[in-house]
Write an enzyme that holds these catalytic residues in place. Structure first.
Site, mmCIF file in Angstrom:
data_model
loop_
_atom_site.group_PDB
_atom_site.id
_atom_site.type_symbol
_atom_site.label_atom_id
_atom_site.label_comp_id
_atom_site.label_asym_id
_atom_site.label_seq_id
_atom_site.Cartn_x
_atom_site.Cartn_y
_atom_site.Cartn_z
ATOM 1 N N ASP A 1 -3.885 -17.959 0.335
ATOM 2 C CA ASP A 1 -4.941 -18.644 -0.552
ATOM 3 C C ASP A 1 -5.618 -19.670 0.093
ATOM 4 O O ASP A 1 -6.844 -19.643 0.268
ATOM 5 C CB ASP A 1 -4.208 -19.229 -1.912
ATOM 6 C CG ASP A 1 -3.076 -19.916 -1.605
ATOM 7 O OD1 ASP A 1 -2.581 -20.121 -0.493
ATOM 8 O OD2 ASP A 1 -2.683 -20.828 -2.303
ATOM 9 N N LYS B 1 2.497 -15.609 2.511
ATOM 10 C CA LYS B 1 2.523 -16.172 1.244
ATOM 11 C C LYS B 1 4.114 -16.704 1.146
ATOM 12 O O LYS B 1 4.675 -16.234 0.337
ATOM 13 C CB LYS B 1 2.004 -15.229 0.135
ATOM 14 C CG LYS B 1 2.010 -15.989 -1.289
ATOM 15 C CD LYS B 1 1.008 -17.108 -1.456
ATOM 16 C CE LYS B 1 1.031 -17.756 -2.727
ATOM 17 N NZ LYS B 1 0.114 -18.788 -2.971
ATOM 18 N N ASP C 1 -12.694 -8.363 3.931
ATOM 19 C CA ASP C 1 -14.038 -8.358 3.292
ATOM 20 C C ASP C 1 -14.565 -9.554 3.282
ATOM 21 O O ASP C 1 -15.906 -9.856 3.234
ATOM 22 C CB ASP C 1 -13.886 -7.821 2.129
ATOM 23 C CG ASP C 1 -13.928 -6.345 1.683
ATOM 24 O OD1 ASP C 1 -13.893 -5.377 2.606
ATOM 25 O OD2 ASP C 1 -14.482 -5.568 0.539
ATOM 26 N N TYR D 1 0.964 -1.071 0.095
ATOM 27 C CA TYR D 1 0.017 -0.170 0.148
ATOM 28 C C TYR D 1 0.756 1.182 0.043
ATOM 29 O O TYR D 1 0.626 2.292 -0.428
ATOM 30 C CB TYR D 1 -0.851 -0.123 1.338
ATOM 31 C CG TYR D 1 -2.270 -0.762 1.057
ATOM 32 C CD1 TYR D 1 -2.439 -1.811 0.491
ATOM 33 C CD2 TYR D 1 -3.430 0.144 1.032
ATOM 34 C CE1 TYR D 1 -3.578 -2.390 0.425
ATOM 35 C CE2 TYR D 1 -4.701 -0.155 0.941
ATOM 36 C CZ TYR D 1 -4.845 -1.720 0.740
ATOM 37 O OH TYR D 1 -6.047 -2.229 0.469
ATOM 38 N N ASP E 1 -6.738 -6.520 3.798
ATOM 39 C CA ASP E 1 -7.883 -5.778 3.053
ATOM 40 C C ASP E 1 -8.849 -6.775 2.476
ATOM 41 O O ASP E 1 -10.019 -6.817 2.671
ATOM 42 C CB ASP E 1 -7.266 -5.043 2.074
ATOM 43 C CG ASP E 1 -8.233 -4.354 1.196
ATOM 44 O OD1 ASP E 1 -9.219 -3.515 1.827
ATOM 45 O OD2 ASP E 1 -8.329 -4.219 -0.126
HETATM 46 C C1 IPM Z 1 -10.635 -0.711 3.596
HETATM 47 C C2 IPM Z 1 -10.686 0.054 2.179
HETATM 48 C C3 IPM Z 1 -9.668 0.913 1.845
HETATM 49 C C4 IPM Z 1 -8.440 -0.111 1.852
HETATM 50 C C5 IPM Z 1 -9.640 1.590 0.662
HETATM 51 C C6 IPM Z 1 -10.756 2.590 0.404
HETATM 52 C C7 IPM Z 1 -8.366 2.551 0.383
HETATM 53 O O1 IPM Z 1 -10.845 -1.040 1.244
HETATM 54 O O2 IPM Z 1 -10.459 0.019 4.275
HETATM 55 O O3 IPM Z 1 -10.312 -1.873 3.543
HETATM 56 O O4 IPM Z 1 -8.024 -0.729 0.798
HETATM 57 O O5 IPM Z 1 -7.571 0.056 2.959
HETATM 58 MG MG MG Z 2 -10.995 -2.823 1.750
#
Ligand code: IPM
Ligand code: MG
Length: 353
Positions: free
Chosen positions: A220, A188, A248, A138, A244
């Site tokens: 993975d 990884k 999700d 990042y 990240d």
């Molecule tokens: C998160 C989001 C952010 C990230 C984006 C919006 C920059 O996806 O907080 O997970 O990738 O960290």
């Molecule tokens: Mg995110």
């Protein structure tokens, strides 16, 4: 308690208003809370041509904690990178040194059928993802898109120092001690040297926590195990990029990303608190959004920054009771329940407190 409030874009202002209402309950009971608002994200690009303007930088530096709604929207997606809302978020994380991102994925019993997975796979799910937030690909240099050998060439750099890895592992082990004493470190290492170092440092840090069990998993496989048997996990710790993606995935196991709060902490438990979901531009301004993730983020703020476990649990219990009463926003609505607006959901939590 000085709290910088950054409503942001899309549904941000609506959901943050509900969390502020909840904090105002505590204020009316005598808690010394000061809140001040500032701009972050797309709204700041419009007003100040900067997603993280100077006034906001000053405010958040002086504050003890930051409460954030959400940033982003399609109208800014084609802006130059420096003028995109997301850039504001990355800069505030980096500027405040918020290296430890805690993303709990908890399935509320009332919402079991909201998950796309079978109830027996997810019932009772309670995972904490600890994501490193200020390093990795990042922020790595060099990065860019340039012309090489007559064609476009894109590149980014993944890197971690030993000390960056060590400090986030300590956060994970510390959190595991307050839970089920299991840490799964995700890497990884079969391909990437950077994550081989991660793996090795995790083993070293684990020696200081003999009461906590450390396991390692390739990313993975971790993605697969999260949908196959998510309840095997207690605390998962990983780098910025993998975290990240996995966070999700973990959040959707609960079927309701609108329920999940997050905390991003620095070395001294100063923190930024925000819902795990985005700015949902499609429903912005319609009073339809689910404010519970933001309200639960305020609870995390009380717990981590202000060490007020009593009021943190009080807010969390109020949210549970509201769910038990069948009160639902559209995203978690099922037949037979009572569908309410964002504002009414905030009011219900306040009433329950
Ligand atoms: C998160 C989001 C952010 C990230 C984006 C919006 C920059 O996806 O907080 O997970 O990738 O960290
Ligand atoms: Mg995110």
């Amino acid at each position: 308690m000085k709290i910088a409030v950054l409503p942001g874009d899309g549904i941000g202002p609506e959901i943050v208003a509900q969390a502020v209402k909840v904090m105002n309950v505590l204020k009316s009971e005598g808690m010394k809370i000061e809140t001040e608002e500032a701009l972050l994200g797309g709204c700041a690009v419009e007003a100040a041509k900067d997603p993280f303007p100077e006034a906001t930088q000053k405010l958040v530096k002086a504050a003890d904690a930051v409460l954030l709604g959400a940033v982003g929207g399609p109208q800014w997606d084609t802006n130059p990178r420096e003028l995109r809302p997301e850039r504001g978020l990355l800069r505030i994380r980096k500027d405040l040194g918020l290296f430890a991102n805690l993303r709990p994925a908890i399935l509320y019993p009332e919402l079991v059928s909201a998950s796309t997975l079978k109830p027996e796979v997810v019932a009772g799910l309670d995972i904490l993802i600890v994501r490193e937030l200020t390093g990795d690909i990042y922020f790595g240099q060099p990065r860019g898109i340039e012309i090489r050998n007559g064609e476009r060439y894109g590149f980014n750099t993944m890197h971690y120092s030993e000390s960056e890895i060590r400090r986030i592992l300590h956060v994970a082990f510390g959190a595991a001690r307050k839970r089920n004493r299991k840490v799964c470190s995700v890497d990884k290492m079969n391909v990437l040297e950077c994550t081989q170092l991660w793996h090795d440092v995790a083993d070293e840090v684990a020696k200081e926590y003999p009461d906590v069990q450390l396991t390692h998993m390739l990313v993975d496989n971790a993605a697969m195990q999260l949908v196959k048997n998510p309840k095997q996990f207690d605390v998962m710790v990983t780098g910025n990029m993998f975290g990240d993606i996995l966070s999700d995935e973990a959040s959707m196991l609960t079927g309701s990303i609108g329920m999940l709060p997050s905390a991003s902490l620095d070395q001294n438990n100063k923190g930024l608190y925000e819902p795990s979901h985005g700015s949902a531009p499609d429903i912005a301004g319609k009073d339809l959004a689910n404010p519970l993730a933001t309200i639960l983020s305020a609870a995390m703020m009380l717990r981590y920054t202000f060490a007020d476990e009593a009021n943190a649990s009080r807010i969390e219990n109020a949210v549970r009771k509201v769910l038990q009463q069948g009160i639902r926003t559209g995203d978690i609505y099922e037949a037979g329940m009572k569908k309410v607006s964002c504002t009414a959901m905030g009011d219900a939590v306040v009433a329950m407190m």
